[in-house]
Design a protein around this motif. Structure first.
Motif, mmCIF file in Angstrom:
data_model
loop_
_atom_site.group_PDB
_atom_site.id
_atom_site.type_symbol
_atom_site.label_atom_id
_atom_site.label_comp_id
_atom_site.label_asym_id
_atom_site.label_seq_id
_atom_site.Cartn_x
_atom_site.Cartn_y
_atom_site.Cartn_z
ATOM 1 N N THR A 65 0.227 -16.471 -60.051
ATOM 2 C CA THR A 65 -0.838 -16.250 -61.029
ATOM 3 C C THR A 65 -0.366 -16.706 -62.405
ATOM 4 O O THR A 65 0.827 -16.922 -62.622
ATOM 5 C CB THR A 65 -1.243 -14.760 -61.092
ATOM 6 O OG1 THR A 65 -0.109 -13.987 -61.486
ATOM 7 C CG2 THR A 65 -1.781 -14.271 -59.755
ATOM 8 N N ALA A 66 -1.314 -16.834 -63.310
ATOM 9 C CA ALA A 66 -0.986 -17.210 -64.685
ATOM 10 C C ALA A 66 -1.954 -16.499 -65.619
ATOM 11 O O ALA A 66 -2.894 -15.839 -65.171
ATOM 12 C CB ALA A 66 -1.081 -18.729 -64.860
ATOM 13 N N MET A 67 -1.709 -16.656 -66.900
ATOM 14 C CA MET A 67 -2.546 -16.040 -67.929
ATOM 15 C C MET A 67 -3.354 -17.132 -68.630
ATOM 16 O O MET A 67 -2.935 -18.295 -68.687
ATOM 17 C CB MET A 67 -1.672 -15.316 -68.952
ATOM 18 C CG MET A 67 -0.686 -14.326 -68.349
ATOM 19 S SD MET A 67 -1.475 -12.961 -67.539
ATOM 20 C CE MET A 67 -1.489 -11.787 -68.865
ATOM 21 N N ALA A 68 -4.486 -16.736 -69.202
ATOM 22 C CA ALA A 68 -5.385 -17.674 -69.885
ATOM 23 C C ALA A 68 -4.721 -18.352 -71.067
ATOM 24 O O ALA A 68 -5.121 -19.436 -71.483
ATOM 25 C CB ALA A 68 -6.652 -16.945 -70.328
ATOM 26 N N PRO B 45 -4.940 -18.343 -59.631
ATOM 27 C CA PRO B 45 -5.824 -17.361 -60.274
ATOM 28 C C PRO B 45 -5.305 -17.038 -61.679
ATOM 29 O O PRO B 45 -4.099 -16.912 -61.898
ATOM 30 C CB PRO B 45 -5.716 -16.127 -59.376
ATOM 31 C CG PRO B 45 -5.143 -16.607 -58.094
ATOM 32 C CD PRO B 45 -4.298 -17.805 -58.442
ATOM 33 N N ILE B 46 -6.232 -16.913 -62.603
ATOM 34 C CA ILE B 46 -5.894 -16.558 -63.978
ATOM 35 C C ILE B 46 -6.255 -15.084 -64.159
ATOM 36 O O ILE B 46 -7.400 -14.690 -63.925
ATOM 37 C CB ILE B 46 -6.662 -17.439 -64.982
ATOM 38 C CG1 ILE B 46 -6.399 -18.928 -64.691
ATOM 39 C CG2 ILE B 46 -6.291 -17.070 -66.402
ATOM 40 C CD1 ILE B 46 -4.932 -19.330 -64.688
ATOM 41 N N ILE B 47 -5.267 -14.305 -64.542
ATOM 42 C CA ILE B 47 -5.451 -12.853 -64.597
ATOM 43 C C ILE B 47 -5.192 -12.307 -65.995
ATOM 44 O O ILE B 47 -4.612 -12.980 -66.844
ATOM 45 C CB ILE B 47 -4.532 -12.132 -63.590
ATOM 46 C CG1 ILE B 47 -3.063 -12.414 -63.905
ATOM 47 C CG2 ILE B 47 -4.880 -12.542 -62.160
ATOM 48 C CD1 ILE B 47 -2.080 -11.556 -63.142
ATOM 49 N N THR C 267 -7.302 -7.853 -63.785
ATOM 50 C CA THR C 267 -8.624 -8.453 -63.662
ATOM 51 C C THR C 267 -8.465 -9.952 -63.492
ATOM 52 O O THR C 267 -7.648 -10.571 -64.167
ATOM 53 C CB THR C 267 -9.464 -8.190 -64.931
ATOM 54 O OG1 THR C 267 -9.527 -6.790 -65.155
ATOM 55 C CG2 THR C 267 -10.866 -8.746 -64.791
ATOM 56 N N ILE C 268 -9.245 -10.530 -62.592
ATOM 57 C CA ILE C 268 -9.244 -11.983 -62.437
ATOM 58 C C ILE C 268 -10.203 -12.557 -63.475
ATOM 59 O O ILE C 268 -11.390 -12.250 -63.472
ATOM 60 C CB ILE C 268 -9.673 -12.395 -61.021
ATOM 61 C CG1 ILE C 268 -8.695 -11.832 -59.986
ATOM 62 C CG2 ILE C 268 -9.777 -13.917 -60.917
ATOM 63 C CD1 ILE C 268 -9.107 -12.053 -58.553
ATOM 64 N N ILE D 179 -10.452 -19.412 -52.359
ATOM 65 C CA ILE D 179 -10.934 -18.036 -52.446
ATOM 66 C C ILE D 179 -9.728 -17.129 -52.644
ATOM 67 O O ILE D 179 -8.698 -17.285 -51.985
ATOM 68 C CB ILE D 179 -11.674 -17.604 -51.170
ATOM 69 C CG1 ILE D 179 -12.911 -18.471 -50.933
ATOM 70 C CG2 ILE D 179 -12.079 -16.139 -51.248
ATOM 71 C CD1 ILE D 179 -13.641 -18.126 -49.652
ATOM 72 N N VAL D 180 -9.875 -16.167 -53.537
ATOM 73 C CA VAL D 180 -8.825 -15.178 -53.781
ATOM 74 C C VAL D 180 -9.009 -14.037 -52.776
ATOM 75 O O VAL D 180 -10.121 -13.552 -52.574
ATOM 76 C CB VAL D 180 -8.898 -14.633 -55.219
ATOM 77 C CG1 VAL D 180 -7.823 -13.603 -55.466
ATOM 78 C CG2 VAL D 180 -8.798 -15.779 -56.229
#
Length: 132
Positions: free
Chosen positions: A15-18, A38-40, A52-53, A105-106
């Motif tokens: 995962t990564a951050m915005a 997915p960005i969380i 939160t996604i 799909i997550v």
């Protein structure tokens, strides 16, 4: 035999951050051999921390035309992130991908990301099971 999402999903999920930049995401995708992340974000309630996604960033989103310095939140897909439960059937996940025209799909369980399913995971699933 009913095949469930948990039987063929890809793990672990990166995962990564915005706030990450595109260069970091490109390097991560290349290093891990993946095509979507997915960005969380996390919210910190006094009682618990919740994940939160926020969106998903794909190799297409960060094509060569996108600057390395661009911020992920500016290029990620945030409106069409599809989520499925680990116990969902492969058929339900496939129908979701078709209906929403997505390739990733997550997979979640109890508020946590447990895996990802891609179009390629379905190709592998078919290759491993007799369909003839």
């Amino acid at each position: 035999m009913r095949i469930q999402v948990k039987d063929f999903m890809s793990t672990p999920v990166i995962t990564a951050m915005a706030e990450n930049n595109v260069l970091e995401i490109r390097e991560l995708m290349n290093e891990k051999g993946i095509h979507a992340i997915p960005i969380i974000s996390y919210s910190n309630d006094k009682l618990k921390v919740e994940m939160t996604i926020q969106g998903i960033v794909t190799a297409t989103d960060i094509s060569k035309e996108v600057s390395d310095d661009a911020i992920v939140k500016d290029v990620m897909t945030s409106s069409n992130v599809q989520v499925v439960h680990v116990d969902s059937t492969a058929q339900a996940a496939a129908k979701m991908m078709i209906r929403h025209k997505v390739h990733h799909i997550v997979v979640m369980d109890k508020g946590e990301i447990k895996g990802m399913i891609s179009s390629l995971d379905f190709v592998k699933l078919i290759a491993e099971h007799s369909i003839g």
